[in-house]
Scaffold this active site. Structure first.
Site, PDB file in Angstrom:
ATOM      1  N   HIS A 248       0.796  -1.254  -0.112  1.00  0.00           N
ATOM      2  CA  HIS A 248      -0.039  -0.113   0.006  1.00  0.00           C
ATOM      3  C   HIS A 248       0.931   1.455  -0.120  1.00  0.00           C
ATOM      4  CE1 HIS A 248      -3.777   1.738  -0.138  1.00  0.00           C
ATOM      5  NE2 HIS A 248      -4.479   0.750   0.739  1.00  0.00           N
TER       6      HIS A 248
ATOM      7  N   GLY B 277      -1.842   4.071  -9.899  1.00  0.00           N
ATOM      8  CA  GLY B 277      -0.809   5.122  -9.584  1.00  0.00           C
ATOM      9  C   GLY B 277      -0.429   5.984 -10.390  1.00  0.00           C
TER      10      GLY B 277
ATOM     11  N   CYS C 141      -8.441   9.997  -9.992  1.00  0.00           N
ATOM     12  CA  CYS C 141      -7.660   9.948 -11.466  1.00  0.00           C
ATOM     13  C   CYS C 141      -9.079  10.269 -12.147  1.00  0.00           C
ATOM     14  CB  CYS C 141      -7.250   8.324 -11.666  1.00  0.00           C
ATOM     15  SG  CYS C 141      -8.138   7.176 -11.002  1.00  0.00           S
TER      16      CYS C 141
ATOM     17  N   GLU D 192      -3.565   1.176 -13.824  1.00  0.00           N
ATOM     18  CA  GLU D 192      -4.313   2.191 -13.749  1.00  0.00           C
ATOM     19  C   GLU D 192      -3.858   3.531 -13.352  1.00  0.00           C
ATOM     20  OE1 GLU D 192      -6.628   5.032 -12.712  1.00  0.00           O
ATOM     21  OE2 GLU D 192      -7.278   3.382 -11.163  1.00  0.00           O
ATOM     22  N   LEU D 193      -3.527   4.451 -14.372  1.00  0.00           N
ATOM     23  CA  LEU D 193      -2.702   5.505 -13.968  1.00  0.00           C
ATOM     24  C   LEU D 193      -3.502   6.842 -13.855  1.00  0.00           C
ATOM     25  CD1 LEU D 193       0.231   4.066 -16.095  1.00  0.00           C
ATOM     26  CD2 LEU D 193      -0.222   3.556 -13.868  1.00  0.00           C
TER      27      LEU D 193
END
Length: 454
Positions: A155, A206, A262, A228-229
Site C-alpha cells: 500500500h 498510481g 484519477c 490504472e494510471l
C-alpha cells in the site's frame, strides 16, 4: 525511516511503523505461496461465502473503517462511508458473479470436444494508492481472489493503518491465513517483490511515472500487469445544457475526494456562449463551501492528503497563471495547520499550460473555452491521458455520438465518471492498460487455457 500515519487535517503523527527487512518479506511470500495452493482448490461456493462475509464485515464496521480513512488521508467522513459501502458492493458482486464469469466455455473445433477454462495464475501483487485506500484494493483483490489467486498488498506509505486494517478484515471474515497479506514495505523494495518468482502478476493504481517503472520490471520478468494510471478527464458542456444543474454536478465531479481522484473531472471544456454563465454559477457554488474538520457533517472542503502534494498543486497553479490563465477563485494555501488548499477556478486555460497538459490532483478547475462541439472533442483528445470523460447536453443522441469520439476507457453522458463493479474500468495512452471490474477484470489474472480432446 519508518512509515508514518499522519493526520492531514492537523499534521500530527498518529503512529509509526517499521519497514520490513528482506527476511520478513521472504517469510511472508513463502506463507502466501503455500496458502494460494490450498485456496486454488476451494470451490466457487466456498470462496463466495467468505467474500460475502467480508461484505458483511465492511457494513458492520463501516464507521470504524470510515473514521480510519478520514484520519489517515483526510477524506470527508461522508465520502469515506460511501467508500466502505462500495467495497461491500464490490465483494457481493464478485461473490455472486465470479462463477458465471469464469465458467468453462465450449468451442466448436476439429476436436471431439474443445473448451476454454479459466484457472488462477498464483499470487497477485497489488500496489495501491492512498486516495481510495480501501476501495482501490478491494476492486482488484475481490476478482483476483474469487478466481483462486492469493493477494499481497503493497500500500501507499502514508496509509499503513488502512493497509493493516484490510489484512485484519480478510482474517476476521474467515479467509484462510496468509491468502491475503499486507507487506509493510517501501517503494524501493517493491521492485524485488515484483521480480520474486512467487509473484505471478502485478496490478498498480498510481501515477504514469510509477506505471512506467512497474511495467518495465514486470516486462523484464515476463509477468502480466494491469496499470490504472493518471487522468485529465474532460467535462464537456454544450450550449444546450442546463447550466445550474450541470454546475452542481461539476462541483462534485471536480471536488470528490478533494479532487484527488484519477477520474475526477479536470478540464472543463465549455462552449463560448454559455461559458460566462457556467463559470459564474460554479464560482457561486465554490464560495458556499465550508472549510474545516473532515469529520464534521457541514464541511465541504477537507485537507489534501499530504502537504507535499498541496505544494506541488500550488506550483502547477502558479505556473498556469504565469502562462496566461486567469484566476477566478481561490488559488491559495489555507491556514497554518493541515494540508488545506482553497478550491480554485482557473479560466482561459489552453494547451501548453500546466493546468491543461498535466494532471491536477487537487481541488482546481481548469476552464477551457471553445467555439463548438467539434473543437471541444479536439481539445478533449489533446492529452497524453485517456481514462474518462463526460459530455453534458439535453440531446442524448448527440451526447452519445460525441462520447464515442472521446479517446478514453470510460465516457459518460450527463453523468459523473465513476467505477461500477458491473462495468469494465481502465484507460488508454498514459492512463494505463488492462481492465478492472466486470468479467473483463476477473479474466486479467487467470490462465485462459484451451483444452482439446479427441
Amino acid at each position: 525511516m519508518p512509515m508514518q500515519s499522519i493526520n492531514p487535517a492537523t499534521g500530527q503523527i498518529i503512529q509509526s511503523f517499521a519497514i520490513w527487512q528482506t527476511e520478513e518479506i521472504d517469510a511472508a511470500l513463502k506463507q502466501v505461496e503455500s496458502a494460494q495452493a490450498e485456496w486454488a482448490s476451494f470451490s466457487f461456493a466456498q470462496r463466495s461465502g467468505l467474500m460475502l462475509n467480508l461484505a458483511q464485515l465492511f457494513r458492520q464496521r463501516s464507521e470504524e473503517y470510515a473514521n480510519l480513512i478520514t484520519e489517515e488521508m483526510g477524506k470527508l467522513l461522508k465520502e469515506a462511508r460511501a467508500e466502505i459501502e462500495k467495497c461491500a458492493l464490490g465483494c457481493e458482486h464478485y461473490a455472486n458473479q465470479a462463477e458465471s464469469y469464469l465458467r468453462d466455455e465450449m468451442i466448436a473445433s476439429d476436436a471431439s470436444r474443445s473448451l476454454v477454462v479459466y484457472q488462477p495464475l498464483g499470487t497477485v501483487l497489488c500496489i495501491m494508492p492512498w486516495n481510495f485506500p480501501f476501495w482501490q484494493l478491494i476492486r482488484a483483490a475481490a476478482p483476483a481472489m474469487m478466481a483462486g489467486n492469493a493477494v499481497v498488498l503493497k500500500h501507499a506509505s502514508n496509509v499503513p493503518r488502512c493497509a493493516l486494517a484490510l489484512e485484519d478484515a480478510f482474517h476476521q471474515a474467515g479467509f484462510p491465513e496468509h491468502v491475503f497479506c499486507t507487506l509493510m514495505i517501501g517503494a524501493e523494495q517493491a521492485q524485488a517483490v515484483i521480480a520474486d518468482r512467487r509473484i505471478a502478476a502485478v496490478t498498480l493504481t498510481g501515477s504514469s511515472a510509477a506505471g512506467r517503472k512497474v511495467a518495465a520490471i514486470a516486462g523484464q520478468h515476463l509477468k502480466k500487469c494491469v496499470l490504472e494510471l493518471g487522468g485529465s478527464d474532460p467535462f464537456i458542456v454544450l450550449d444546450d445544457a442546463d447550466i445550474e444543474s450541470t454546475a452542481k454536478q461539476a462541483l462534485v465531479a471536480r471536488l470528490q475526494n478533494m479532487g484527488q481522484s484519477c477520474i475526477a473531472a479536470k478540464r472543463f471544456i465549455l462552449i463560448d456562449t454559455i461559458a460566462d454563465a457556467f463559470v459564474a454559477q460554479l464560482k457561486m457554488l465554490f464560495s458556499q463551501l465550508q472549510i474545516g474538520d473532515p469529520k464534521h457533517k457541514d464541511t465541504g472542503i477537507a485537507p489534501m492528503a499530504r502537504e507535499d502534494l498541496r505544494t506541488e498543486l500550488h506550483t502547477q497553479v502558479e505556473r498556469s497563471l504565469a502562462s496566461g490563465a486567469k484566476l477566478v477563485f481561490g488559488g491559495n494555501v489555507i491556514g497554518a495547520q493541515g494540508a488545506y488548499y482553497a478550491p480554485t477556478i482557473l479560466d482561459q486555460v489552453q494547451p501548453g499550460m500546466a493546468a491543461f497538459d498535466e494532471e491536477l490532483f487537487g481541488p482546481v478547475v481548469a476552464i477551457v473555452r471553445v467555439k463548438n462541439a467539434e473543437e471541444a472533442i479536439q481539445l478533449a483528445n489533446r492529452t497524453q491521458f485517456g481514462l474518462g470523460g463526460s459530455v453534458w447536453t439535453r440531446d442524448a443522441m448527440l451526447g452519445e455520438a460525441l462520447a464515442r469520439q472521446i479517446h478514453a476507457g470510460s465516457t459518460f453522458v450527463n453523468g459523473i465518471v465513476k467505477s461500477d463493479p458491473r462495468l469494465p474500468f481502465g484507460g488508454i495512452k498514459e492512463s494505463g492498460y488492462g481492465r478492472e471490474l466486470s468479467y473483463h477484470g476477473i479474466r486479467e489474472f487467470v490462465n485462459i487455457k484451451t483444452v482439446w480432446i479427441k
